[in-house]
Enzyme design. Structure first.
Site, PDB file in Angstrom:
ATOM      1  N   SER A 157       0.717  -1.157  -0.134  1.00  9.94           N
ATOM      2  CA  SER A 157       0.008  -0.034  -0.022  1.00  9.94           C
ATOM      3  C   SER A 157       0.773   1.150   0.334  1.00  9.94           C
ATOM      4  CB  SER A 157      -0.927   0.018   1.116  1.00  9.94           C
ATOM      5  OG  SER A 157      -2.092   0.921   0.819  1.00  9.94           O
ATOM      6  N   ASP A 252     -10.071  -3.789  -4.581  1.00 10.56           N
ATOM      7  CA  ASP A 252      -9.183  -2.764  -3.761  1.00 10.56           C
ATOM      8  C   ASP A 252      -9.473  -1.853  -4.520  1.00 10.56           C
ATOM      9  OD1 ASP A 252      -7.195  -1.331  -2.638  1.00 10.56           O
ATOM     10  OD2 ASP A 252      -5.812  -2.814  -2.995  1.00 10.56           O
ATOM     11  N   HIS A 282      -8.231  -5.140  -0.052  1.00  9.29           N
ATOM     12  CA  HIS A 282      -7.069  -4.169   0.222  1.00  9.29           C
ATOM     13  C   HIS A 282      -6.630  -4.626   1.619  1.00  9.29           C
ATOM     14  CE1 HIS A 282      -4.026  -1.064  -0.044  1.00  9.29           C
ATOM     15  NE2 HIS A 282      -4.351  -0.734   0.928  1.00  9.29           N
TER      16      HIS A 282
END
Length: 311
Positions: A157, A252, A282
């Site tokens: 991320s 996501d 995610h």
């Protein structure tokens, strides 16, 4: 086609009335992120050596944690790892299990970086710390038992964002030489305009409101969205970069910008492999206690590392 285990987790969060991250103060969000890991993450596996370290940085000492998967003095390849959490939450402890898993399964040393975060330290503080840590690890490689010719960067991320930025910076500023990039559902475009931000922006844990919360705690000037150090996808030249493995998730909001980054890397002549876990959300890779595919994803990432960094 959301994975049933991901659906069960999302339903549990809703039934328990777990507050969304964007409704919390940064301090409360950090504490909550640390605490909830015990519910979703597997038990931390043992590794041969764990060392707490510090690297000098532009804002003071940068805490690092080194994981060595096997005893002995032989130099090993290494992954410098930047944790996720929207440049606002997360730390060495929230990603301790994942770093241990990657070290054991890949045979590589993992060095986790606890970079400065917003809102106390806004862009580009996280970038500056990440670069300083990477340079320090490379310079100290012999003392750390690391083969300086086999160093990778990686992260999930926000950490994937920082790893991608570090690879571009290393190319353009004389090193350190990098052998690989491990980019797990990376944020690559701060403008947040790709279709998956709309289709996956509600109902799958990372929401549009939480993305805006993270963005606004990290980015102070909207013009910085167009700075490649915030949005590596916008760099005009993505050629001559280390081989990359990009892992994305089908549900996501960041899915499309991760796929777009993989595509641009390939179009620029780099070796880039992209795998999408179509049924996942995610953040799933750290959720191996409740989502079986997380463990498969860790093993896949480790296999890519092992292959890329093999002597």
């Amino acid at each position: 086609m959301l994975h049933p285990q991901a659906r069960t987790l999302l339903d549990f969060i809703e039934q328990r009335g777990v507050p969304p991250t964007h409704t919390l103060t940064p301090d409360d969000a950090r504490r909550f992120y640390r605490e909830r890991r015990f519910f979703t993450q597997p038990d931390a596996p043992p590794v041969a050596i764990v060392r707490e370290l510090q690297a000098p940085g532009p804002g003071g000492a940068i805490p690092l944690r080194l994981y060595r998967p096997q005893a002995g003095d032989a130099p090993l390849p290494a992954l410098v790892y930047f944790h996720g959490g929207g440049w606002t939450i997360g730390d060495l402890d929230t990603h301790d299990t994942l770093c241990r898993q990657l070290a054991n399964a890949s045979g590589c040393i993992v060095v986790a970086v606890d970079y400065r975060m917003g809102p106390e330290h806004r862009f580009p503080a996280a970038v500056d710390d990440s670069l300083a840590a990477l340079h320090w690890v490379h310079a100290q490689a012999p003392a750390l038992g690391i083969d300086a010719s086999r160093i990778a960067v990686g992260g999930d991320s926000a950490g994937g964002n920082l790893a991608a930025v570090a690879a571009i910076h290393a190319r353009d500023h004389g090193g350190p030489p990098l052998a690989f990039q491990l980019l797990i559902y990376p944020a690559t475009d701060m403008r947040c305009g790709m279709p998956s931000h709309q289709t996956n922006g509600q109902g799958y844990l990372l929401t549009s409101e939480t993305i805006r919360y993270f963005h606004d705690h990290y980015i102070d000037d909207p013009a910085d969205d167009h700075d490649w150090r915030a949005s590596p996808l916008l760099h005009e030249d993505l050629s001559r970069l280390p081989p990359a493995f990009l892992l994305t998730a089908g549900y996501d909001p960041l899915r499309d910008e991760g796929l777009a980054y993989a595509q641009r890397l390939s179009e620029a002549g780099n070796r880039a492999t992209s795998i999408c876990f179509e049924r996942q959300i995610h953040g799933f890779i750290t959720m191996g206690r409740v989502i079986d595919e997380a463990n498969a994803a860790v093993d896949l990432c480790a296999a890519q590392l092992r292959s890329a960094l093999s002597a």
